[in-house]
Scaffold this motif. Structure first.
Motif, short mmCIF file in Angstrom:
data_model
loop_
_atom_site.label_atom_id
_atom_site.label_comp_id
_atom_site.label_asym_id
_atom_site.label_seq_id
_atom_site.Cartn_x
_atom_site.Cartn_y
_atom_site.Cartn_z
N PRO A 474 -98.63 -22.83 -66.45
CA PRO A 474 -99.28 -23.97 -67.12
C PRO A 474 -99.39 -23.78 -68.63
O PRO A 474 -99.19 -24.73 -69.40
CB PRO A 474 -100.67 -24.02 -66.47
CG PRO A 474 -100.54 -23.29 -65.19
CD PRO A 474 -99.52 -22.22 -65.44
N LEU A 475 -99.69 -22.54 -69.06
CA LEU A 475 -99.78 -22.25 -70.48
C LEU A 475 -98.41 -22.36 -71.15
O LEU A 475 -98.28 -22.87 -72.26
CB LEU A 475 -100.37 -20.86 -70.67
CG LEU A 475 -101.01 -20.51 -72.02
CD1 LEU A 475 -101.99 -21.58 -72.46
CD2 LEU A 475 -101.69 -19.15 -71.95
N THR A 476 -97.39 -21.90 -70.44
CA THR A 476 -96.02 -22.04 -70.94
C THR A 476 -95.67 -23.51 -71.14
O THR A 476 -95.08 -23.89 -72.16
CB THR A 476 -95.02 -21.41 -69.95
OG1 THR A 476 -95.35 -20.04 -69.76
CG2 THR A 476 -93.59 -21.52 -70.46
N ALA A 477 -96.06 -24.33 -70.17
CA ALA A 477 -95.77 -25.77 -70.25
C ALA A 477 -96.47 -26.40 -71.45
O ALA A 477 -95.88 -27.22 -72.17
CB ALA A 477 -96.19 -26.47 -68.95
N ALA A 478 -97.74 -26.03 -71.68
CA ALA A 478 -98.49 -26.60 -72.80
C ALA A 478 -97.87 -26.20 -74.14
O ALA A 478 -97.68 -27.04 -75.03
CB ALA A 478 -99.95 -26.15 -72.73
N ILE A 479 -97.53 -24.92 -74.29
CA ILE A 479 -96.92 -24.46 -75.54
C ILE A 479 -95.56 -25.10 -75.74
O ILE A 479 -95.21 -25.54 -76.85
CB ILE A 479 -96.81 -22.91 -75.54
CG1 ILE A 479 -98.20 -22.28 -75.53
CG2 ILE A 479 -96.03 -22.43 -76.76
CD1 ILE A 479 -98.20 -20.77 -75.36
N ALA A 480 -94.78 -25.18 -74.66
CA ALA A 480 -93.43 -25.77 -74.76
C ALA A 480 -93.50 -27.25 -75.12
O ALA A 480 -92.74 -27.73 -75.97
CB ALA A 480 -92.69 -25.57 -73.45
N LEU A 481 -94.41 -28.00 -74.48
CA LEU A 481 -94.51 -29.43 -74.75
C LEU A 481 -94.90 -29.70 -76.20
O LEU A 481 -94.32 -30.57 -76.85
CB LEU A 481 -95.53 -30.07 -73.80
CG LEU A 481 -95.06 -30.34 -72.37
CD1 LEU A 481 -96.23 -30.79 -71.50
CD2 LEU A 481 -93.97 -31.39 -72.35
N THR A 482 -95.88 -28.97 -76.70
CA THR A 482 -96.30 -29.18 -78.09
C THR A 482 -95.18 -28.77 -79.05
O THR A 482 -94.96 -29.42 -80.07
CB THR A 482 -97.58 -28.40 -78.40
OG1 THR A 482 -97.42 -27.03 -78.01
CG2 THR A 482 -98.77 -28.99 -77.66
N GLY A 483 -94.48 -27.68 -78.71
CA GLY A 483 -93.38 -27.24 -79.56
C GLY A 483 -92.25 -28.26 -79.60
O GLY A 483 -91.73 -28.59 -80.68
N ILE A 484 -91.87 -28.77 -78.43
CA ILE A 484 -90.79 -29.77 -78.36
C ILE A 484 -91.19 -31.03 -79.12
O ILE A 484 -90.39 -31.60 -79.88
CB ILE A 484 -90.47 -30.10 -76.89
CG1 ILE A 484 -89.81 -28.89 -76.23
CG2 ILE A 484 -89.56 -31.32 -76.79
CD1 ILE A 484 -89.68 -29.02 -74.72
N LEU A 485 -92.44 -31.45 -78.94
CA LEU A 485 -92.91 -32.66 -79.63
C LEU A 485 -92.91 -32.46 -81.14
O LEU A 485 -92.47 -33.34 -81.90
CB LEU A 485 -94.32 -33.01 -79.13
CG LEU A 485 -94.90 -34.35 -79.57
CD1 LEU A 485 -94.01 -35.50 -79.13
CD2 LEU A 485 -96.30 -34.53 -79.01
N GLY A 486 -93.39 -31.29 -81.59
CA GLY A 486 -93.42 -31.03 -83.03
C GLY A 486 -92.03 -30.99 -83.64
O GLY A 486 -91.80 -31.55 -84.71
N VAL A 487 -91.09 -30.33 -82.95
CA VAL A 487 -89.72 -30.24 -83.46
C VAL A 487 -89.06 -31.61 -83.47
O VAL A 487 -88.38 -32.00 -84.42
CB VAL A 487 -88.90 -29.24 -82.62
CG1 VAL A 487 -87.43 -29.29 -82.99
CG2 VAL A 487 -89.44 -27.82 -82.81
N ALA A 488 -89.28 -32.38 -82.38
CA ALA A 488 -88.67 -33.72 -82.30
C ALA A 488 -89.20 -34.63 -83.39
O ALA A 488 -88.44 -35.37 -84.03
CB ALA A 488 -88.95 -34.33 -80.92
N LEU A 489 -90.50 -34.58 -83.64
CA LEU A 489 -91.08 -35.42 -84.69
C LEU A 489 -90.62 -34.98 -86.07
O LEU A 489 -90.47 -35.81 -86.97
CB LEU A 489 -92.60 -35.38 -84.60
CG LEU A 489 -93.23 -36.04 -83.37
CD1 LEU A 489 -94.74 -35.91 -83.40
CD2 LEU A 489 -92.83 -37.50 -83.25
N SER A 490 -90.40 -33.67 -86.26
CA SER A 490 -89.89 -33.20 -87.54
C SER A 490 -88.46 -33.66 -87.77
O SER A 490 -88.03 -33.84 -88.91
CB SER A 490 -89.95 -31.66 -87.60
OG SER A 490 -91.29 -31.23 -87.66
N GLY A 491 -87.72 -33.88 -86.67
CA GLY A 491 -86.36 -34.37 -86.80
C GLY A 491 -86.29 -35.85 -87.13
O GLY A 491 -85.33 -36.30 -87.76
N ALA A 492 -87.29 -36.62 -86.71
CA ALA A 492 -87.29 -38.07 -86.99
C ALA A 492 -88.70 -38.51 -87.36
O ALA A 492 -89.35 -39.27 -86.62
CB ALA A 492 -86.78 -38.83 -85.77
N PRO A 493 -89.24 -38.03 -88.50
CA PRO A 493 -90.63 -38.34 -88.85
C PRO A 493 -90.89 -39.81 -89.11
O PRO A 493 -92.01 -40.29 -88.94
CB PRO A 493 -90.86 -37.50 -90.11
CG PRO A 493 -89.50 -37.29 -90.69
CD PRO A 493 -88.57 -37.21 -89.52
#
Length: 505
Positions: A474-493
């Motif tokens: 569950p902790l892996t999922a939370a860290i991964a989801l926030t990381g993916i969201l942050g990277v995706a938003l940085s790609g298309a802010p």
């Protein structure tokens, strides 16, 4: 015969699709509470996954609402006198709230397993879901009574969540401090709302806005007092200085997932309520709340960043304290566009900057708290110095934490953080608040120091054998989801601002 039309006017149809997100969260909370009575201790972990599924289902129910505005519990649709409205602003904040609660639930699944003797699972999940239901209701509220009720439904369970750990003195003290400050805020808000109602004769936000422009001369002082008291009450909820004193101790005393929840969802509740009362209900008093919020913004970001700067790396819980003071500073940035709306010709654009910044802040701050929860599993005191050499022990986690901190600082590769700060800065400049833009620029430089100091520590040589951090699923999922969201938003802010600002009201 005259009683019949009156009776018919009191019968209101309910748009169940519009109210589905908070209703599902509330219904699942009741399911969890009842199920807890019958499940043996060994089966209690299933309650966590029911809660995760319920929050996911509530978030999915936002999709059918994207086709347009829906209102329910209306007295007069022609004048938009409705208690609940699912417009674009509502959906964006509900997405933030339910997404934040879902990530908090993922963090809590692991935390409850580690703390199962001190934290009762059934009560915890019931309180978290109840608070999330109130937080999802608040941005849809379009009358002052519903707004206050939603605020309290979101806040009251949060008091209990902060102090839920049995035998933990720090948690009890934190919960008491949080409770007293919040009750004070509610009392002040209720007095302000009562004065506004006495002056205008209505509680509906749109009708209040109209009524305040035609207040009788004898009631003018009463109306002004009501506006000021209502704003002061919401300033408590946003942790704006000088109403911030509860934040550091509350974050340290609460279970770490609860601190993460308060830093994101709690802020979203306070700021969405503040936006509704200022821009929708009190636009005619922009000359009062505009300068007041500008001063609060400058004070809040300065005190928050200086408080974070003073944290000692070897002090117990210094990592959580730094994130707490940082969240106060971030609240100052969030206040800037709301203050600018009091001066701008297009308040909607200014408010869009706040919403866009809140979306960015939610993703990366939850990610930082998720990594803090991981480190806290092996280093209970959670000091900043405990993060030294994290890259040697867990390279991916260290890189993600560095990315989250750089986003909060507004530095590349955290493009979304830089983009969000630029939009807030632009809102201040466009509104003619040049002095506030300068204060913000100085505070961004101050924040760079402590964010970069923590980031650099991650890549230094560890003292002794590096601590290995086992990451539960569950902790892996939370860290991964926030990381993916942050990277995706940085790609298309640019998508964030479009999503946040399009047709807010």
């Amino acid at each position: 015969m005259s009683a019949q039309p009156l009776a018919e006017s009191l019968v209101q149809s309910v748009d169940w699709l519009a109210v589905a997100p908070p209703t599902i969260a509330a219904a699942v909370a009741l399911v969890v509470l009842v199920a807890d009575l019958f499940l043996p201790e060994t089966r209690k972990p299933v309650l966590g996954w029911i809660s995760v599924a319920g929050l996911g289902a509530a978030a999915v129910m936002l999709l059918p609402l994207l086709d347009g505005d829906r209102s329910t519990f209306c007295v007069n649709r022609a004048t938009r006198a409705c208690s609940y409205t699912a417009d674009h602003f509502t959906l964006v904040i509900q997405f933030l709230v339910l997404g934040g609660a879902l990530l908090t639930a993922l963090l809590s699944v692991t935390n409850l397993k580690d703390d199962e003797r001190r934290v009762p699972a059934g009560e915890f999940w019931f309180l978290l879901l109840s608070s999330a239901a109130g937080a999802a209701l608040l941005p849809a509220s379009r009358d002052l009574a519903t707004l206050i009720v939603a605020l309290e439904v979101a806040s009251l369970p949060a008091f209990a969540l902060v102090g839920i750990r049995h035998g933990e003195k720090r948690s009890s003290e934190a919960a008491l401090k949080f409770f007293l400050s919040s009750v004070t805020a509610t009392a002040v808000s209720l007095m302000g709302v009562s004065f506004v109602y006495a002056s205008t004769g209505t509680l509906y936000l749109t009708q209040v806005a109209q009524g305040l422009t035609h207040v009788d001369g004898q009631l003018h002082t009463l109306a002004q007092t009501g506006v000021v008291l209502t704003l002061v009450g919401f300033a408590f909820k946003t942790a704006a200085v000088p109403f911030h004193f509860w934040v550091p101790d509350t974050y340290v005393g609460a279970p770490l997932p609860v601190a993460a929840y308060l830093s994101v969802v709690g802020k979203a509740v306070g700021f969405s309520g503040l936006i509704l009362v200022t821009v929708v209900a009190f636009p005619s008093y922009a000359d009062v709340w505009g300068p007041a919020l500008a001063a609060l913004a400058a004070l809040t970001m300065t005190v928050g960043n200086v408080g974070a700067l003073r944290q000692q790396a070897t002090r117990a819980y210094s990592a959580v304290r730094l994130l707490a003071w940082s969240s106060v500073g971030q609240a100052g940035y969030l206040l800037v566009p709301i203050a600018a709306a009091g001066y701008a010709r297009n308040p909607q654009k200014a408010i869009g900057s706040t919403v866009a910044y809140a979306l960015m802040y939610a993703a990366v701050n939850l990610g930082a708290f998720a990594v803090a929860a991981l480190v806290g599993r092996s280093r209970a005191l959670n000091r900043i110095s405990d993060y030294r050499g994290l890259y040697a022990a867990n390279p991916l986690t260290a890189l993600l934490l560095a990315f989250f901190l750089l986003c909060l600082a507004g530095l590349p590769p955290g493009i979304i953080g830089l983009f969000a700060k630029v939009t807030v800065f632009s809102a201040a400049v466009d509104a003619g608040l040049g002095w506030l833009a300068v204060v913000m620029a100085v505070n961004v430089v101050i924040a760079l120091f402590y964010y970069l100091q923590w980031t650099g520590l991650l890549f230094r040589a560890p003292e002794g054998e590096p601590a290995r951090h086992r990451v539960p699923a569950p902790l892996t999922a939370a860290i991964a989801l926030t990381g993916i969201l942050g990277v995706a938003l940085s790609g298309a802010p640019q998508l964030v601002l479009r999503f946040a600002a399009t047709g807010l009201f």
